[in-house]
Every structure is written in structure tokens, then in C-alpha cells.
Scaffold this motif. Structure first.
Motif, short mmCIF file in Angstrom:
data_model
loop_
_atom_site.label_atom_id
_atom_site.label_comp_id
_atom_site.label_asym_id
_atom_site.label_seq_id
_atom_site.Cartn_x
_atom_site.Cartn_y
_atom_site.Cartn_z
N ARG A 494 1.30 -1.13 0.18
CA ARG A 494 0.13 0.01 -0.02
C ARG A 494 1.00 1.20 0.12
N ILE A 495 1.41 1.15 0.63
CA ILE A 495 2.55 2.29 0.96
C ILE A 495 3.78 2.78 -0.65
N ILE A 496 3.87 2.11 -0.88
CA ILE A 496 4.58 1.44 -2.36
C ILE A 496 3.95 1.91 -3.66
N ALA A 497 2.52 1.54 -3.19
CA ALA A 497 1.48 1.75 -4.88
C ALA A 497 0.83 3.70 -4.19
N SER A 498 1.07 3.94 -2.80
CA SER A 498 0.59 5.45 -3.10
C SER A 498 1.58 6.15 -3.42
N PHE A 499 3.08 6.35 -3.73
CA PHE A 499 3.84 6.95 -3.94
C PHE A 499 4.11 6.58 -5.44
N GLU A 500 2.74 6.24 -6.19
CA GLU A 500 2.69 5.91 -8.52
C GLU A 500 2.20 7.48 -7.92
N ARG A 501 0.82 7.63 -7.48
CA ARG A 501 0.49 8.92 -8.02
C ARG A 501 1.63 10.42 -7.74
N PRO A 502 2.01 11.80 -8.66
CA PRO A 502 3.65 12.61 -8.39
C PRO A 502 2.77 13.70 -7.86
N PHE A 503 3.58 13.77 -6.58
CA PHE A 503 3.39 14.93 -5.99
C PHE A 503 3.13 16.41 -6.89
N ALA A 504 2.30 17.19 -6.06
CA ALA A 504 2.04 18.18 -6.56
C ALA A 504 2.70 19.31 -5.99
#
Length: 820
Positions: A494-504
Motif C-alpha cells: 500500500r505504501i509503495i502504491a501510494s507513491f505512484e501518483r505524482p506530488f504537486a
């Protein structure tokens, strides 16, 4: 008739004599009693004045001591000598002491307010019963010494010792006694004079003398005695008739001045209580109303006298659950000094936190007859303590538990798991490439990124899991009460997947991943320190696997971590012992096979061990920053090698020097290059600086160094192109001269269509931008020929030659034909 007249005269004389005798005796008796009463009144006045003065001074000093203890706490806690000296200067202005000393908790002098501070560090003997909030006043032969502790509750940070000279008080008392004695002597003389006059003037003289004595002595003295009692009762404004310029008039003026001085002291004390949110109160069994200082009214938000000042009236201001305790304190029900913390609602509706202290006075039967105490508003202090707790245990940026609190929580989780027979998982998280982002875009962007990362991590874990920030871009996660590894896998995924979206952030989309190492209690360690160490090792293993993944700790990782530590220690010694050398790998043109350049590659020759591979030690040099210590030496040795090649007839060769991100972001780099060019006399065009794509982020110093190289006509090469960010804007803005195709694409150029397409695209990009291309890692003739057909300008690799020491390189170049 004459006889009658003579008889009348005689009787008149007898009568007059008798009357004179009676009046004389009466006057003598009256004078005696008046004399005795005056003398007794004189002693009472002296004793009353002395006791009132002493009690007032001691009360003022005790209140000042409590106030000053609170005032000195913060500067002493911070060990701020400048602020302590300022407070001592303020104490001198307020109390006019003879000397002030601030001592530490070991009773050694910190400062006395002077620049020289001659007694600094001296041990001072203090009373044994000094406690915070309870000043001790000692009376010496010529002074009064007040000692009070500085601290809160049982937390003691130091002491203050203030010496007050008794000279003024003794002089005042002596002056008053002298004036009273002079007044008494004058009264005695007047009594004798009036006695003789009374004998001559008979009744009228006696009446006049008695009236005169009453007006001139008894009444003023009685008025002064009553005034002294009023001062003792708390009245600080007197208006004794002192218009006459005699002893009584001067004494009246002295009493008026004394009352005015005490009133000024009361005003200063009231003001001090206001500043410290502090007030005092007194309860007496024989009166219904409490005696409240102005500070109490201010704390309650009320005007003095506006409400009922009785115990019941005061209790209405406190919360109902606290009223019984408050009553017990105020009326001395505990029979001893007591202190409680209570909540009160002010007249404006605001709720405040107060500290109520009381000290009862008991009668012969052990029952309280009076009680004095203080009331202090500690709302801001409590809020400050809570803020300090937050600062001490939570990260200010992400509001997550910090390193200190994390260790406590991990130890608690381990103890709980040990009792219940469960497992505890510790996940050590590290953001990939965060430092490059932070250095390139600035700390402000880095901080905002960390805030978003913290929010995203919290959303990916359970409410009962403990997420903490260790510092920088490192986070930890505690998973307790585990039965198997399934929950760990799910959480990590879950943690790794949460970083798939970019940070704006700042109108940018930043892609960043996280690497995780996982250690389990009790299998991977039975202490918090061991678990953290092993989870850290596992995290580095995850990064080596390609980042953006997780890795469980193994004994093999422990061995590798130990080897890294050994290598790092050996590298530090190698720098001191100058164990590094340069080997040079030729670069040839694909069209004619001519050697046109060399790449200087770092090698580590260990005297007591086999030579280490650059892949094993160069990353450690870069991670630890030790690589920057080699920059100047590498530049000098490379330039010396180029000079020797030139002297042997090999002209127009270029020397490529690898620079890490740390080296390329060093503001001293242009100056070091200038120094070597000036020393060697080489042309700047013969130098080439190789940097990786990770160095090309928007780092201001990188941009300035790139501009400085362009101004000097020093070539700039991008190493490992295609494996990093591959931003075309960098190629234009940084004036890149060479693109180096990474060997990972060259290895499968002939059998992997994707790699072949990447190489073709990079070469086309280089030609379009008029940038020279070079392929590294060429191992065979087929690769060489394919690259030549695709239009690659230069190649290097084992097909051409291995990296060689300078002496071997010279032999190789003399023996080499024109084409491979």
C-alpha cells in the motif's frame, strides 16, 4: 473689721496655701501619672513602630522573593547570563539591595550582575530548608539576607541570594528613638515648669497647664500610636498633623513618609503581581470577608469590591468539582501548607488554570485562626509546557512522532510483544532521490514534499500503526501484534502504491518513490537499536535492487552492512595514505579508429588486500562526501598525464574526468580547474567534465558551474544518458557537448529491439542538437560495427582497451594500429 479683714486675709492665705498645697499635690500626682503614662506610651510607640516596620519589610521581601523566583526561572533555565544580569539590575532598581547573587543548583555563584563577577564559581553556604516558592530570610548582625530557590515544584535550577543592609532601618529606628527621647525630656522640663507656674497661678494655671500638656503631648502621641496600628493593619495613607516645626511635627512627618514609602512598596508589589499573574489573599476566622490583593481581582477579571469577597462568594468562581478543595485550602482545613491546581471561570467567560497555595496559622487548640496564601495564573505556562512537549516528541514539519518518541514507542511495543508472544515489524523508509530534489529545487520545496509524503504515508497505514519521522527523508513504521507476514506485505505494498501518483508542489509534478527495509522482533533483533540497525540495512538492500521496493532483513544483509562499514573506514585511511590512482580508457572514433580522448577512471590499490572494484567503493565515496576530497588530486594527475602524453608525441587528445553530483555542485570547482590549467599550461578545450543526469536537476550551483565551464570552453559530457531524467531542456540550458550512451543499452543492442531503438533515438537526438555521441561498454566487433552504422561518433570499452595505467597506456598507444 480690720481684725476680720486680717482673719479673712489669713484664712485666705490659709485657703490659698491649702489650695496651693492641694493643687500642688494634685498636680504632682497628675504629673507623676502623666509622666508614667507618657513613658509607657513612648515604649509602646517604639515597639509598635519597630514591629510594624519589620513585619512589613519581611512580608514585602517574601512576596518579592516568590515573584522574583518565577521571573528568574526562564533566564536561569536557559543559562542566559545577559538576561540574568538585566534582572539583577532590575532588582537593584526595585529593592535597593546591598548585593545580589544568582547561584546554580550546586550553590555556586553564576553572576552577581557585575562585569568582573569576582565570586564566579564560589561555593556559597545556604540554609537547608530553601524550597521553590518559600523564600528564607535570615537576620545577621548588620543585614538581612533573603534566599530563595528558583524552580518549579521539585525541579530546582538554582538559588538567588539578596543581601539588604540594615543600616537605613537602624538609622531610622535610632532617629525615631532619639526624637522620642528628646520629646520625653522636653515634656519633663515642661512638666516641671508648669508645676511652678501652677503653684503661682493656682487653679487657672493648673487647668491651663493640664490642657496644654494634653494638647501638646498626649493627644499627638496617641494619634501617632493609633496611626502606627493603622499602618500595621494595612493602611498606607496617613495625614498626621505635622505642620509644626517641633519634635512632634518632625515625628509626624516621619510617620507620614514611612506610610508613603510602604504605600509605594505596596504599589510596586501590586504591579509585580500583575506582571506575574500573581495575587495574595488572607482569611481570618473573626471576619467574614477575605482580604484580597489587587492581583487576585485581576486574575478573576473583577473590579475590587464589585462582588462578594467572602469565602462563599469566591467559591462561586471555581468549578464545582474544585470548590471543596478550595474551601479547605482557604480556611486552613488541612492544618498544613497545601497547594492545588484548579480551574476558574473569569467574569468575561474565559476559563483559566490557577495554582492556589495556602499556609494556615493555628491557635492553641490546633484550629486554624487565619490563613494566608497566593493565587497564580499558570495558563500560559501550561500551554508553554504542552508546546515544549510537542517540540520534544513530535516533528515540527510533519507532526509525526520524532526520533526521541519513536524509540520510546518501539521499546514499549517490544516489551508488549515479549509479554504476549507476538511479533513486531519495524519498517525503515527512505525516499529515493529526495536529496537531489531538495538540492535542486530548494529546501522550501523539499519541506512541502515531506509534508505531503507524511500525509500520504498516514493514509496508507492503519490508525493503530506508529509512523514516525527519524529526520531528513527517513521515516519509520511500527507494526505490532503480528501473527504472520501477510499484514506486513500488504502494508508495504500500500505504501509503495501510494507513491505512484505524482506530488504537486510549486506548480510542478514530482515523481518520487520510497525504499523500505523490514526487520522483525524477535527474529531479527531483541532490542530497539538492533531492530533499527537491521531495518536500515534492509532498506539499503531495497535501494540496490532498484528502489521503490521493500526488502526483509537477512543475515546476508548484516554481513554486507558490516563489509560496507569496513570499506568506509578503509576508504578514510586510503585518502590519508594516498592509495588512489588513475587508469585511463581510450576513446576512439568509429569512422577511422583514431584515439581522440581518454577517460580518467579512479582505482584503489590496497596494499594489504586485492584491488577493489570501482562499483564497490565509488558509491560509498559519493554517499559519504569523501569524493570531494579527491577532486583536486584527480584534476592534477589527469593534467599531468595529458602533459606526458603530449611530450611523447600524442597531441590533441582530450581528457574526460568524472565528477559526482557533490563535486559538480562545489562552488570551488571552477577555481580548482583554473589553477590546474594555469599550472600545466594546457588548453581548456582539452578537458572534458563528465556528469550524470542526476546532477542536472535545477540546482543553482550546478548551473553556475556549467556556465563557468562553457565560458572557459571546457567540454561537458552527460554520462549514462537515458538512465535518469533525460530532460531536453538541460541539454540546451547547460550547453552540453557530449552524450554518453549507457552500457546497459549497448549490452543488448543486437538482441533487444527496445534497447536498439533507444540507442537509435539518442544518436538521432545528438545529431539533431549537434552534440557528439559516445557509446561505452563496447565489448565486441559486432557492437562496434552496429554503432558505426547508426552514426555513433565515438566508442570505448574492452573491445578497444581496458582502463590502463599511464605507463601501460603509452606502450599500448605506440603499438596500436590506426584501426581496431
Amino acid at each position: 473689721m480690720g481684725k476680720l479683714n486680717r482673719l479673712s486675709t489669713r484664712y485666705a492665705l490659709y485657703f490659698a496655701a491649702s489650695l496651693t498645697l492641694i493643687l500642688s499635690i494634685t498636680l504632682l500626682l497628675a504629673g507623676f501619672f502623666h509622666y508614667s503614662g507618657t513613658q509607657e506610651l513612648r515604649r509602646e510607640l517604639q515597639q509598635s513602630f519597630s514591629s510594624v516596620h519589620s513585619a512589613s519589610v519581611h512580608a514585602t521581601l517574601r512576596a518579592s522573593g516568590r515573584y522574583l523566583s518565577n521571573r528568574l526561572f526562564n533566564p536561569l533555565f536557559d543559562l542566559d547570563i545577559s538576561r540574568l544580569n538585566e534582572e539583577i539590575e532590575q532588582i537593584h532598581a526595585w529593592l535597593d539591595p546591598e548585593a545580589v547573587q544568582i547561584l546554580d543548583a550546586d550553590k555556586r555563584v553564576l553572576t552577581d550582575g557585575t562585569k568582573n563577577n569576582p565570586d564566579y564559581g564560589a561555593q556559597v553556604e545556604l540554609p537547608l530548608d530553601v524550597r521553590p516558592g518559600e523564600p528564607v530570610i535570615e537576620t545577621a548582625s548588620d543585614a538581612s539576607i533573603m534566599v530563595f530557590a528558583i524552580g518549579h515544584d521539585d525541579c530546582l535550577h538554582g538559588y538567588a541570594r539578596i543581601r539588604f543592609s540594615d543600616a537605613k532601618d537602624r538609622a531610622l529606628l535610632a532617629s525615631m528613638q532619639q526624637k522620642v527621647d528628646e520629646l520625653w525630656q522636653d515634656s519633663a522640663r515642661q512638666l516641671l515648669l508648669t508645676t511652678f507656674i501652677a503653684v503661682g497661678l493656682m487653679v487657672l494655671a493648673s487647668v491651663l497647664i493640664g490642657w496644654r500638656l494634653s494638647q501638646s503631648l498626649s493627644r499627638p502621641l496617641r494619634a501617632m500610636s493609633e496611626a502606627a496600628e493603622q499602618v500595621a493593619a494595612g493602611r498606607r495613607q496617613l495625614d498626621l498633623s505635622g505642620g509644626k516645626d517641633d519634635e512632634l511635627g518632625r515625628l509626624a512627618h516621619s510617620l507620614n513618609d514611612m506610610a508613603a514609602s510602604l504605600g509605594k512598596a505596596d504599589h510596586l508589589l501590586t504591579r509585580a503581581q500583575e506582571i506575574a499573574a500573581f495575587g495574595s489573599w488572607e482569611w481570618r476566622r473573626d471576619r467574614p470577608a477575605l482580604i484580597l490583593s489587587h492581583g487576585v481581582w485581576r486574575i478573576l477579571g473583577l473590579d475590587p469590591g464589585a462582588v462578594d469577597a467572602s469565602v462563599i462568594g469566591l467559591l462561586e468562581r471555581f468549578e464545582s468539582k474544585d470548590r471543596a478543595r478550595v474551601r479547605a485550602i482557604i480556611q486552613g482545613g488541612s492544618g498544613a501548607t497545601a497547594e492545588i491546581e484548579v480551574r476558574v471561570r473569569r467574569a468575561d467567560g474565559e476559563t483559566r488554570t490557577l495554582i492556589l497555595k495556602g499556609e494556615p496559622s493555628l491557635d492553641a487548640g490546633g484550629q486554624p485562626r487565619s490563613c494566608i496564601g497566593t493565587l497564580q495564573d499558570v495558563t500560559e505556562q501550561q500551554e508553554a509546557r504542552q508546546q515544549l512537549m510537542l517540540l520534544a516528541n513530535y516533528d515540527n514539519l510533519t507532526r509525526l512522532p520524532n526520533r526521541h518518541l519513536f524509540y520510546d514507542l518501539l521499546r514499549q511495543a517490544i516489551k508488549k510483544a515479549h509479554r504476549q508472544g507476538h511479533q513486531v515489524a519495524l519498517l525503515f523508509l527512505d525516499l529515493d532521490r529526495f536529496k537531489a530534489v531538495n538540492d535542486a529545487l530548494g529546501h522550501a520545496v523539499g519541506d512541502k514534499l515531506l509534508e505531503q509524503v507524511a500525509r500520504r504515508l498516514k493514509s496508507a497505514v492503519r490508525d493503530g500503526d506508529t509512523l514516525a519521522r527519524m529526520g531528513g527523508d527517513e521515516f519509520t513504521l511500527i507494526l505490532d501484534a503480528l501473527v504472520d507476514k501477510t499484514a506486513i506485505h500488504k502494508t508495504a505494498e500500500r505504501i509503495i502504491a501510494s507513491f505512484e501518483r505524482p506530488f504537486a508542489i510549486a506548480q510542478r509534478e514530482l515523481f518520487i518513490s520510497v525504499s523500505m527495509g523490514i526487520a522483525l522482533f524477535p527474529g531479527d533483533g531483541d532490542s530497539s537499536e538492533m531492530l533499527l540497525k537491521n531495518a536500515d540495512s534492509a532498506m539499503y538492500a531495497a535501494k540496490e535492487r532498484g528502489k521503490g521496493c521493500f526488502h526483509f532483513f537477512t543475515q546476508e544483509l548484516d554481513r554486507l552492512a558490516h563489509e560496507r562499514f569496513v570499506i568506509e573506514h578503509a576508504l578514510r585511511q586510503a585518502i590519508e595514505r594516498r592509495e588512489f590512482a588513475l587508469h585511463y580508457q581510450p576513446q576512439v572514433r568509429t569512422q577511422d579508429g583514431q584515439v581522440v580522448g581518454l577517460e580518467a577512471l579512479l582505482r584503489w590499490h590496497r596494499p594489504d588486500a586485492p584491488d577493489s572494484s570501482p562499483a564497490a567503493f565509488v558509491p560509498i565515496l559519493e554517499d559519504t562526501g569523501m569524493i570531494t576530497q579527491l577532486t583536486a588530486g584527480v584534476l592534477r594527475e589527469s593534467c599531468n598525464a595529458l602533459l606526458e602524453l603530449q611530450q611523447r608525441g600524442f597531441h590533441h587528445l582530450r581528457m574526460a574526468i568524472n565528477l559526482s553530483a557533490r563535486q559538480f555542485q562545489d562552488p570551488r570547482l571552477p577555481a580548482m580547474i583554473d589553477a590546474e590549467l594555469s599550472r600545466s599550461g594546457l588548453s581548456p578545450e582539452r578537458l572534458e567534465m563528465e556528469i550524470t543526469e542526476s546532477t542536472l536537476l535545477d540546482h543553482d550551483q550546478s548551473q553556475r558551474n556549467a556556465d563557468a565551464l562553457a565560458e572557459r570552453h571546457i567540454r561537458l559530457a552527460i554520462d549514462d544518458f537515458g538512465t535518469g531524467y533525460s530532460s531536453l531542456s538541460y541539454l540546451k540550458r547547460l550547453d552540453v557537448d557530449i552524450l554518453k550512451i549507457d552500457r546497459s543499452f549497448v549490452d543488448h543492442l543486437l538482441d533487444d529491439p527496445d534497447d536498439a531503438q533507444i540507442v537509435t533515438t539518442v544518436l538521432a537526438l545528438a545529431r539533431g542538437l549537434h552534440i557528439e555521441s559516445i557509446a561505452e561498454g563496447v565489448e565486441n566487433a559486432d557492437q562496434f560495427e552496429r554503432l558505426r552504422q547508426l552514426g555513433c561518433d565515438l566508442v570505448q570499452g574492452y573491445f578497444v582497451a581496458r582502463p590502463l595505467p599511464l605507463s601501460v597506456l603509452l606502450d599500448w598507444m605506440r603499438a596500436r594500429p590506426s584501426a581496431p
